[in-house]
Write an enzyme that holds these catalytic residues in place. Structure first.
Site, mmCIF file in Angstrom:
data_model
loop_
_atom_site.group_PDB
_atom_site.id
_atom_site.type_symbol
_atom_site.label_atom_id
_atom_site.label_comp_id
_atom_site.label_asym_id
_atom_site.label_seq_id
_atom_site.Cartn_x
_atom_site.Cartn_y
_atom_site.Cartn_z
ATOM 1 N N LYS A 146 15.555 74.995 -54.626
ATOM 2 C CA LYS A 146 16.367 73.778 -54.814
ATOM 3 C C LYS A 146 16.552 73.508 -56.309
ATOM 4 O O LYS A 146 15.839 74.087 -57.142
ATOM 5 C CB LYS A 146 15.668 72.592 -54.145
ATOM 6 C CG LYS A 146 14.359 72.195 -54.820
ATOM 7 C CD LYS A 146 13.561 71.203 -53.983
ATOM 8 C CE LYS A 146 12.276 70.821 -54.701
ATOM 9 N NZ LYS A 146 11.296 70.215 -53.788
ATOM 10 N N ARG A 171 8.502 60.157 -46.592
ATOM 11 C CA ARG A 171 9.853 60.421 -47.066
ATOM 12 C C ARG A 171 10.720 60.696 -45.852
ATOM 13 O O ARG A 171 11.039 59.785 -45.110
ATOM 14 C CB ARG A 171 9.803 61.565 -48.090
ATOM 15 C CG ARG A 171 10.901 61.541 -49.093
ATOM 16 C CD ARG A 171 10.646 62.482 -50.274
ATOM 17 N NE ARG A 171 10.509 63.908 -49.907
ATOM 18 C CZ ARG A 171 10.328 64.880 -50.799
ATOM 19 N NH1 ARG A 171 10.255 64.619 -52.082
ATOM 20 N NH2 ARG A 171 10.220 66.131 -50.413
ATOM 21 N N TYR A 223 16.295 61.522 -89.082
ATOM 22 C CA TYR A 223 16.562 60.112 -88.749
ATOM 23 C C TYR A 223 15.298 59.260 -88.810
ATOM 24 O O TYR A 223 14.223 59.703 -88.383
ATOM 25 C CB TYR A 223 17.097 60.011 -87.326
ATOM 26 C CG TYR A 223 18.475 60.572 -87.128
ATOM 27 C CD1 TYR A 223 19.598 59.966 -87.709
ATOM 28 C CD2 TYR A 223 18.661 61.708 -86.343
ATOM 29 C CE1 TYR A 223 20.867 60.481 -87.498
ATOM 30 C CE2 TYR A 223 19.930 62.227 -86.134
ATOM 31 C CZ TYR A 223 21.026 61.611 -86.711
ATOM 32 O OH TYR A 223 22.271 62.118 -86.507
HETATM 33 C C1 LIG Z 1 10.067 70.860 -53.509
HETATM 34 C C2 LIG Z 1 9.506 71.055 -52.179
HETATM 35 C C3 LIG Z 1 8.622 72.104 -51.914
HETATM 36 C C4 LIG Z 1 8.029 72.973 -52.991
HETATM 37 O O1 LIG Z 1 7.054 72.243 -53.729
HETATM 38 P P1 LIG Z 1 6.281 72.928 -54.937
HETATM 39 O O2 LIG Z 1 5.275 71.923 -55.357
HETATM 40 O O3 LIG Z 1 7.306 73.181 -56.001
HETATM 41 O O4 LIG Z 1 5.698 74.179 -54.439
HETATM 42 C C5 LIG Z 1 8.267 72.333 -50.595
HETATM 43 N N1 LIG Z 1 8.727 71.532 -49.602
HETATM 44 C C6 LIG Z 1 9.546 70.488 -49.833
HETATM 45 C C7 LIG Z 1 10.004 69.654 -48.700
HETATM 46 C C8 LIG Z 1 9.973 70.206 -51.132
HETATM 47 O O5 LIG Z 1 10.766 69.161 -51.352
#
Ligand SMILES: *Cc1c(COP(=O)(O)O)cnc(C)c1O
Length: 377
Positions: free
Chosen positions: A36, A134, A266
């Site tokens: 993702k 969630r 700056y």
């Molecule tokens: C992002 C995510 C993962 C992976 O998590 P990591 O900590 O990066 O291994 C797995 N499952 C879901 C639902 C996620 O949102």
């Protein structure tokens, strides 16, 4: 995707490191690598190509659109969108492209059922909330879910997923065990009807630290990119062998002298305590180098640490090279990673800790704001 092209800085991605990290996490067929957010900023397609070459048979994306990009590039793996189907188009595309839809509420079951038919059943993913709070079905929802599935014979529950909230925190072990128990109870109830349904609970931390969360499929993201989610805890050793795949470099644009008492950049937050030489580098906060780390950002030139001085600007920053006399315009400074040298490479964790954030955020932002170059070895 939306990488800023107008910068001389470069985000380097070592594909061989990805391959090695993937192999360290278990048998390829039992992993569903999470790609993702443009593969945590590493670039969806090159990462997917590398992992497919290493045997990946499944991918977890965020959006159906990312799944579509994979299908259009010719990937035939199982694809699961972790955010679900957000629009009517997403539902249509998921169906047309054989993306396994994420069913996280009763409405989702109804929408999927409306698109499938018994002549062409649809493999679907059931999302359970075991304690993340969630997305997903709660334990109380399971009887109604089973009724809805019985009424929709064109849907084939192929995978059950749930997400761990604190598997990277040893002190939260009782909570992780509770999540495991809730997930087990919910999936046992569904598997009594659909025994072929696979289960996936562990993220990177689960995969590394909790063998009991592996079930049929693990879902690591961060660890594939070299992040150790257990860093800084008593379990850090479990993720020790992972290698960061991402580095960040910027060229030296100019070298200048700074007389004792002269200020730089700056806001004049740095004044030379003695005569100095500084290098001006072509990279700044527009490229995700945190301005909040001004005057405290470690970086390397020729394998040696050189303190960054003055405020980090939008596309430039300065480094004190008084102790390095061989630096020339055009040389590359390494803000993250880089070739071996006398001093240790700077890691995304080195940036994240003083900012009280996690390196996940650093990877996403650096990868999305710097042109990416890929290294196969
Ligand atoms: C992002 C995510 C993962 C992976 O998590 P990591 O900590 O990066 O291994 C797995 N499952 C879901 C639902 C996620 O949102």
């Amino acid at each position: 995707m939306s990488v800023c092209e107008f910068t001389p800085s470069r985000c380097h991605v070592n594909l061989a490191a990805l391959r090695r990290n993937f192999a360290r996490l278990g048998e390829a067929a039992r992993l569903m690598p999470v790609v993702k957010a443009d593969a945590y900023g590493h670039g969806l397609l090159p990462v997917a190509r590398t992992l497919a070459g290493a045997g990946a048979r499944r991918f977890a994306v965020g959006l159906v659109d990312e799944g579509r990009a994979l299908r259009e590039a010719g990937f035939d793996q199982q694809i699961v969108p972790l955010l679900g189907q957000l629009t009517p188009d997403d539902w249509q595309r998921a169906r047309a492209l054989d993306i396994m839809p994420l069913l996280a509420c009763a409405d989702d079951v109804a929408r999927a059922a409306a698109l499938a038919d018994t002549a062409r059943p649809w493999r679907v993913v059931l999302k359970f909330d075991s304690g993340m709070g969630r997305l997903g079905f709660a334990p109380d929802d399971v009887p109604a879910l089973l009724d809805a599935l019985r009424a929709a014979p064109s849907l084939r529950p192929a995978l059950a997923v749930s997400h761990l909230a604190a598997a990277d925190t040893p002190e939260e072990s009782p909570y992780t065990l509770d999540q495991l128990a809730r997930f087990t109870a919910m999936t046992d109830a569904v598997r009594a009807v659909y025994p072929e349904m696979e289960r996936s609970l562990g993220n990177s931390a689960g995969t590394l630290a909790w063998p009991e969360t592996r079930f049929e499929v693990c879902r690591p993201g961060y660890a594939i990119y070299g992040g150790n989610p257990l860093a800084g805890t008593s379990w850090a050793g479990k993720g020790q062998s992972l290698e960061w795949a991402m580095s960040l470099s910027a060229p030296v644009i100019q070298i200048r002298r700074l007389a004792k008492g002269q200020s730089i950049s700056y806001g004049r937050i740095f004044t030379a305590p003695r005569d100095m030489r500084v290098a001006v580098l072509g990279c700044g906060y527009a490229n995700a180098v945190p301005r909040a780390l001004s005057n405290a950002l470690p970086l390397r030139l020729h394998g040696r640490r050189a303190p960054q001085v003055g405020r980090v600007c939008m596309g430039m920053m300065m480094a004190d090279i008084t102790a390095l006399d061989d630096v020339r315009p055009g040389d590359r400074a390494w803000l993250l990673g880089g070739p071996d040298g006398p001093d240790a490479p700077v890691t995304p964790d080195d940036w994240a800790a003083p900012l009280e954030t996690i390196a996940y955020e650093i990877l996403c932002l650096v990868g999305m704001t710097n042109p990416r170059v890929y290294d196969e070895n």
